[in-house]
Motif scaffolding. Structure first.
Motif, PDB file in Angstrom:
ATOM      1  N   ALA A  74       0.123   3.589   2.681  1.00 38.87           N
ATOM      2  CA  ALA A  74       0.000   4.935   2.098  1.00 38.87           C
ATOM      3  C   ALA A  74      -0.071   6.020   3.170  1.00 38.87           C
ATOM      4  CB  ALA A  74      -1.219   5.002   1.187  1.00 38.87           C
ATOM      5  N   ALA A  75      -0.624   5.707   4.302  1.00 40.68           N
ATOM      6  CA  ALA A  75      -0.779   6.686   5.384  1.00 40.68           C
ATOM      7  C   ALA A  75       0.552   7.063   6.041  1.00 40.68           C
ATOM      8  CB  ALA A  75      -1.721   6.125   6.450  1.00 40.68           C
ATOM      9  N   TYR A  76       1.637   6.329   5.724  1.00 42.14           N
ATOM     10  CA  TYR A  76       2.902   6.548   6.415  1.00 42.14           C
ATOM     11  C   TYR A  76       3.946   7.304   5.588  1.00 42.14           C
ATOM     12  CZ  TYR A  76       0.768   3.583   9.812  1.00 42.14           C
ATOM     13  OH  TYR A  76      -0.096   3.082  10.738  1.00 42.14           O
ATOM     14  N   ALA A  77       3.584   7.797   4.431  1.00 39.96           N
ATOM     15  CA  ALA A  77       4.458   8.629   3.598  1.00 39.96           C
ATOM     16  C   ALA A  77       5.863   8.046   3.456  1.00 39.96           C
ATOM     17  CB  ALA A  77       4.506  10.056   4.140  1.00 39.96           C
ATOM     18  N   LEU A  78       5.950   6.791   3.094  1.00 39.50           N
ATOM     19  CA  LEU A  78       7.239   6.142   2.881  1.00 39.50           C
ATOM     20  C   LEU A  78       7.816   6.545   1.534  1.00 39.50           C
ATOM     21  CD1 LEU A  78       6.279   2.523   3.979  1.00 39.50           C
ATOM     22  CD2 LEU A  78       7.378   4.275   5.358  1.00 39.50           C
ATOM     23  N   SER A  79       9.114   6.418   1.401  1.00 39.33           N
ATOM     24  CA  SER A  79       9.724   6.634   0.089  1.00 39.33           C
ATOM     25  C   SER A  79       9.268   5.504  -0.832  1.00 39.33           C
ATOM     26  CB  SER A  79      11.245   6.630   0.203  1.00 39.33           C
ATOM     27  OG  SER A  79      11.720   5.323   0.493  1.00 39.33           O
ATOM     28  N   ASP A  80       9.318   5.758  -2.128  1.00 37.98           N
ATOM     29  CA  ASP A  80       8.954   4.710  -3.085  1.00 37.98           C
ATOM     30  C   ASP A  80       9.824   3.476  -2.895  1.00 37.98           C
ATOM     31  OD1 ASP A  80       6.938   6.229  -4.208  1.00 37.98           O
ATOM     32  OD2 ASP A  80       8.129   6.867  -5.942  1.00 37.98           O
ATOM     33  N   LEU A  81      11.111   3.689  -2.614  1.00 37.28           N
ATOM     34  CA  LEU A  81      12.027   2.565  -2.420  1.00 37.28           C
ATOM     35  C   LEU A  81      11.593   1.714  -1.232  1.00 37.28           C
ATOM     36  CD1 LEU A  81      14.629   0.996  -3.048  1.00 37.28           C
ATOM     37  CD2 LEU A  81      15.832   2.601  -1.540  1.00 37.28           C
ATOM     38  N   GLN A  82      11.338   2.352  -0.095  1.00 36.06           N
ATOM     39  CA  GLN A  82      10.953   1.592   1.090  1.00 36.06           C
ATOM     40  C   GLN A  82       9.608   0.893   0.889  1.00 36.06           C
ATOM     41  OE1 GLN A  82      10.720   3.732   4.870  1.00 36.06           O
ATOM     42  NE2 GLN A  82      11.765   2.026   5.850  1.00 36.06           N
ATOM     43  N   LEU A  83       8.660   1.579   0.293  1.00 36.94           N
ATOM     44  CA  LEU A  83       7.350   0.983   0.023  1.00 36.94           C
ATOM     45  C   LEU A  83       7.494  -0.246  -0.870  1.00 36.94           C
ATOM     46  CD1 LEU A  83       4.232   1.128   0.198  1.00 36.94           C
ATOM     47  CD2 LEU A  83       4.316   2.588  -1.834  1.00 36.94           C
ATOM     48  N   ASN A  84       8.239  -0.107  -1.958  1.00 37.77           N
ATOM     49  CA  ASN A  84       8.404  -1.224  -2.893  1.00 37.77           C
ATOM     50  C   ASN A  84       9.187  -2.378  -2.291  1.00 37.77           C
ATOM     51  OD1 ASN A  84       6.889  -0.251  -5.104  1.00 37.77           O
ATOM     52  ND2 ASN A  84       8.552   1.138  -5.617  1.00 37.77           N
ATOM     53  N   GLN A  85      10.154  -2.085  -1.434  1.00 31.05           N
ATOM     54  CA  GLN A  85      10.895  -3.150  -0.769  1.00 31.05           C
ATOM     55  C   GLN A  85       9.980  -3.964   0.150  1.00 31.05           C
ATOM     56  OE1 GLN A  85      14.086  -0.963   1.135  1.00 31.05           O
ATOM     57  NE2 GLN A  85      15.547  -1.679  -0.394  1.00 31.05           N
ATOM     58  N   ILE A  86       9.153  -3.282   0.926  1.00 27.88           N
ATOM     59  CA  ILE A  86       8.241  -3.983   1.830  1.00 27.88           C
ATOM     60  C   ILE A  86       7.250  -4.828   1.036  1.00 27.88           C
ATOM     61  CG2 ILE A  86       6.377  -3.681   3.518  1.00 27.88           C
ATOM     62  CD1 ILE A  86       7.941  -1.195   4.538  1.00 27.88           C
ATOM     63  N   ASP A  90       5.277 -10.011  -0.797  1.00 25.29           N
ATOM     64  CA  ASP A  90       4.917 -10.776  -1.989  1.00 25.29           C
ATOM     65  C   ASP A  90       5.720 -12.072  -2.078  1.00 25.29           C
ATOM     66  OD1 ASP A  90       3.405 -10.889  -4.526  1.00 25.29           O
ATOM     67  OD2 ASP A  90       5.388 -10.700  -5.450  1.00 25.29           O
ATOM     68  N   GLU A  91       6.983 -11.994  -1.773  1.00 26.57           N
ATOM     69  CA  GLU A  91       7.844 -13.179  -1.853  1.00 26.57           C
ATOM     70  C   GLU A  91       7.438 -14.233  -0.827  1.00 26.57           C
ATOM     71  OE1 GLU A  91      10.356 -15.814  -3.236  1.00 26.57           O
ATOM     72  OE2 GLU A  91      10.065 -13.864  -4.193  1.00 26.57           O
ATOM     73  N   VAL A  92       7.175 -13.816   0.407  1.00 25.04           N
ATOM     74  CA  VAL A  92       6.756 -14.782   1.433  1.00 25.04           C
ATOM     75  C   VAL A  92       5.415 -15.402   1.056  1.00 25.04           C
ATOM     76  CG1 VAL A  92       6.020 -15.060   3.835  1.00 25.04           C
ATOM     77  CG2 VAL A  92       8.086 -13.741   3.302  1.00 25.04           C
ATOM     78  N   VAL A  93       4.469 -14.573   0.606  1.00 23.79           N
ATOM     79  CA  VAL A  93       3.158 -15.084   0.204  1.00 23.79           C
ATOM     80  C   VAL A  93       3.304 -16.071  -0.955  1.00 23.79           C
ATOM     81  CG1 VAL A  93       0.957 -14.425  -0.864  1.00 23.79           C
ATOM     82  CG2 VAL A  93       1.815 -13.151   1.109  1.00 23.79           C
ATOM     83  N   ALA A  94       4.108 -15.716  -1.956  1.00 17.67           N
ATOM     84  CA  ALA A  94       4.319 -16.614  -3.097  1.00 17.67           C
ATOM     85  C   ALA A  94       4.930 -17.936  -2.647  1.00 17.67           C
ATOM     86  CB  ALA A  94       5.207 -15.945  -4.139  1.00 17.67           C
ATOM     87  N   GLU A 153       2.010 -10.116   9.607  1.00 17.35           N
ATOM     88  CA  GLU A 153       1.908 -11.516  10.005  1.00 17.35           C
ATOM     89  C   GLU A 153       1.157 -12.249   8.901  1.00 17.35           C
ATOM     90  OE1 GLU A 153       1.391 -12.638  14.301  1.00 17.35           O
ATOM     91  OE2 GLU A 153      -0.567 -13.212  13.498  1.00 17.35           O
ATOM     92  N   ILE A 154       1.767 -13.306   8.408  1.00 16.82           N
ATOM     93  CA  ILE A 154       1.168 -14.120   7.353  1.00 16.82           C
ATOM     94  C   ILE A 154       1.062 -15.527   7.915  1.00 16.82           C
ATOM     95  CG2 ILE A 154       1.368 -14.902   4.964  1.00 16.82           C
ATOM     96  CD1 ILE A 154       3.567 -12.593   4.734  1.00 16.82           C
ATOM     97  N   GLU A 155      -0.147 -16.078   7.888  1.00 15.64           N
ATOM     98  CA  GLU A 155      -0.307 -17.417   8.441  1.00 15.64           C
ATOM     99  C   GLU A 155      -1.115 -18.311   7.521  1.00 15.64           C
ATOM    100  OE1 GLU A 155      -2.833 -17.834  11.993  1.00 15.64           O
ATOM    101  OE2 GLU A 155      -3.242 -15.706  11.763  1.00 15.64           O
ATOM    102  N   ASP A 156      -0.851 -19.599   7.646  1.00 15.63           N
ATOM    103  CA  ASP A 156      -1.589 -20.590   6.873  1.00 15.63           C
ATOM    104  C   ASP A 156      -1.737 -21.855   7.712  1.00 15.63           C
ATOM    105  OD1 ASP A 156       0.801 -22.006   6.773  1.00 15.63           O
ATOM    106  OD2 ASP A 156       0.989 -21.966   4.612  1.00 15.63           O
ATOM    107  N   ASP A 157      -2.477 -22.792   7.179  1.00 19.18           N
ATOM    108  CA  ASP A 157      -2.684 -24.076   7.846  1.00 19.18           C
ATOM    109  C   ASP A 157      -2.144 -25.206   6.984  1.00 19.18           C
ATOM    110  OD1 ASP A 157      -3.942 -23.035  10.118  1.00 19.18           O
ATOM    111  OD2 ASP A 157      -5.856 -22.925   9.098  1.00 19.18           O
TER     112      ASP A 157
END
Length: 121
Positions: free
Chosen positions: A10-22, A27-31, A60-64
């Motif tokens: 939110a602090a980076y004033a991204l467009s809705d498109l860019q925010l939702n893409q990220i 979400d996809e990697v976490v899922a 960075e997303i990590e697991d064991d």
């Protein structure tokens, strides 16, 4: 996770498109890690780190997990064929690779790390 990433960005004033893409990419990697690597085992945890360096959003997303994702074995699906036959699923990493500027997976023993990078301007 979505709220956490959204609040951070939110602090980076991204467009809705860019925010939702990220958010979609994360979400996809976490899922995928929850479902495929950790087999939906509720006793497993993921660590999520966010940062911005020189206008590049880094996550960075990590697991064991005992399982690891091997990008070299990934074959991008034929999206037109998926649509034609009405197949659901199997296109998540294709989306992630198209949304993010760079995607890296590393595994050391039972430790998996996914790093996602996206230039934000």
């Amino acid at each position: 996770m979505r709220d956490f990433v959204s609040a951070y960005l939110a602090a980076y004033a991204l467009s809705d498109l860019q925010l939702n893409q990220i958010i979609l990419a994360v979400d996809e990697v976490v899922a995928n890690l929850i479902i495929h690597a950790n087999h939906e085992d509720e006793s497993q945890f993921l660590n999520l780190r966010l940062g911005v360096d020189k206008q590049v959003f880094e996550i960075e997303i990590e697991d064991d997990s005992k399982s690891s994702y091997q990008p070299s074995l990934y074959k991008e699906p034929d999206l037109q064929e998926h649509i034609r036959i009405g197949k659901k699923g199997g296109v998540g990493m294709t989306l992630v690779n198209r949304i993010m500027d760079r995607v890296e997976f590393t595994t050391t023993g039972d430790h998996n790390v996914c790093r996602l990078y996206k230039r934000i301007v």
